[in-house]
Design a protein around this motif. Structure first.
Motif, short mmCIF file in Angstrom:
data_model
loop_
_atom_site.label_atom_id
_atom_site.label_comp_id
_atom_site.label_asym_id
_atom_site.label_seq_id
_atom_site.Cartn_x
_atom_site.Cartn_y
_atom_site.Cartn_z
N THR A 135 0.83 -1.35 0.05
CA THR A 135 0.01 -0.08 -0.05
C THR A 135 0.99 1.30 0.12
O THR A 135 0.70 2.11 -0.52
CB THR A 135 -0.85 -0.05 1.20
N LEU A 136 1.84 1.16 0.78
CA LEU A 136 2.73 2.30 0.95
C LEU A 136 3.92 2.37 -0.22
O LEU A 136 4.58 3.62 -0.35
CB LEU A 136 3.66 2.55 2.22
N GLY A 137 4.17 1.22 -0.74
CA GLY A 137 5.31 1.29 -1.83
C GLY A 137 6.61 1.16 -1.01
O GLY A 137 7.62 1.57 -1.67
N TRP A 138 6.51 0.67 -0.05
CA TRP A 138 7.66 0.33 0.94
C TRP A 138 8.35 -0.94 0.98
O TRP A 138 7.41 -1.92 0.19
CB TRP A 138 7.57 0.48 2.40
N THR A 139 9.52 -1.34 1.21
CA THR A 139 9.69 -2.66 1.37
C THR A 139 9.30 -3.16 2.69
O THR A 139 8.85 -2.50 3.61
CB THR A 139 11.52 -2.88 1.48
N LEU A 181 10.92 -4.71 4.92
CA LEU A 181 11.85 -4.25 5.69
C LEU A 181 11.46 -2.90 6.32
O LEU A 181 11.80 -2.77 7.49
CB LEU A 181 13.49 -4.57 5.42
N GLU A 182 11.24 -2.04 5.69
CA GLU A 182 11.15 -0.87 6.11
C GLU A 182 9.89 -0.84 6.95
O GLU A 182 9.73 -0.13 7.81
CB GLU A 182 10.75 -0.18 4.88
N VAL A 183 8.87 -1.64 6.65
CA VAL A 183 7.63 -1.77 7.42
C VAL A 183 8.09 -2.18 8.76
O VAL A 183 7.50 -1.82 9.70
CB VAL A 183 6.54 -2.45 6.66
N MET A 184 8.81 -3.44 8.68
CA MET A 184 9.39 -4.04 10.12
C MET A 184 9.90 -2.90 10.96
O MET A 184 9.81 -2.80 12.17
CB MET A 184 9.95 -5.10 9.84
N GLU A 185 10.69 -2.47 10.24
CA GLU A 185 11.57 -1.20 11.16
C GLU A 185 10.51 -0.22 11.61
O GLU A 185 10.47 0.24 12.76
CB GLU A 185 12.62 -0.49 10.16
N GLY A 186 9.60 0.12 10.92
CA GLY A 186 8.29 1.17 11.59
C GLY A 186 7.58 0.58 12.73
O GLY A 186 7.21 1.23 13.41
N ILE A 187 7.41 -0.68 12.70
CA ILE A 187 6.79 -1.52 13.57
C ILE A 187 7.44 -1.62 15.01
O ILE A 187 7.18 -1.26 15.94
CB ILE A 187 6.35 -2.74 13.10
N LYS A 188 8.86 -1.63 14.64
CA LYS A 188 9.83 -1.73 15.75
C LYS A 188 9.93 -0.50 16.32
O LYS A 188 9.91 -0.27 17.77
CB LYS A 188 11.02 -2.45 15.21
N ALA A 189 9.77 0.60 15.44
CA ALA A 189 9.88 1.64 16.02
C ALA A 189 8.67 2.21 16.99
O ALA A 189 8.68 2.90 18.00
CB ALA A 189 10.01 3.12 15.04
N LEU A 190 7.65 1.56 16.75
CA LEU A 190 6.32 1.79 17.50
C LEU A 190 6.37 1.17 18.89
O LEU A 190 5.97 1.72 20.01
CB LEU A 190 5.21 1.20 16.76
N ARG A 191 7.30 0.02 18.93
CA ARG A 191 7.34 -0.70 20.28
C ARG A 191 7.91 0.07 21.09
O ARG A 191 7.80 0.17 22.41
CB ARG A 191 8.16 -1.80 19.84
N GLU A 192 8.82 1.00 20.80
CA GLU A 192 9.72 1.77 21.70
C GLU A 192 8.52 2.78 22.31
O GLU A 192 8.64 3.35 23.44
CB GLU A 192 10.56 2.70 20.90
N ARG A 193 7.39 3.11 21.46
CA ARG A 193 6.41 4.17 21.97
C ARG A 193 5.35 3.44 23.01
O ARG A 193 5.05 3.79 23.98
CB ARG A 193 5.72 4.95 20.81
#
Length: 134
Positions: free
Chosen positions: A86-90, A92-104
């Motif tokens: 949907t975003l045109g991302w890889t 891996l990029e999505v997984m990194e975004g998800i990991k960043a949410l974990r910090e929040r």
């Protein structure tokens, strides 16, 4: 996740074959999972679902069918692919975004984090909503 009562009954007996009364007895008295009438009803349902088969008056548990039903769907993987496309991302990029949410959000289930990530990016995540166990 709790073990399926039929699988528990197989472990108790050490066999996948039961007489009907034996299976009712194990489910009701040994495992204390159901009343006698509930156990009979479950057996009827499991026969319909193919989890049990009747052969020469014996009930045979079909564990391979049970294990198929118990397999958790790979919901996280499906969401990651969906978000990435949907975003045109890889992925891996999505997984990194998800990991960043974990910090929040702290230690939430990754599937919930993926869902929240998709929502934050403005993606319609409704097709996954019913499949999330919250």
């Amino acid at each position: 996740m709790a073990m399926h009562p039929l699988k528990e009954a197989v472990e108790v007996k050490g066999s996948t074959e039961f007489t009907r009364s034996e299976l009712v007895g194990i489910l009701s008295f040994k495992l204390r999972r159901f009343s006698v009438s509930e156990a009979k009803e479950r057996i009827r349902e499991w026969l319909e679902e193919g989890l049990l088969e009747e052969h020469n008056g014996m009930l045979v548990a079909k564990l391979e069918i049970l294990e198929e039903k118990e397999k958790p769907e790979n919901l996280l993987g499906e969401m990651v692919v969906y978000i990435a496309r949907t975003l045109g991302w890889t992925e891996l990029e999505v997984m990194e975004g998800i990991k960043a949410l974990r910090e929040r959000y702290g230690d939430l289930d990754e599937r919930i984090l993926a869902y929240l990530f998709g929502l934050e990016k403005g993606i319609d995540m409704s097709l996954f909503k019913d499949r999330l166990e919250v």
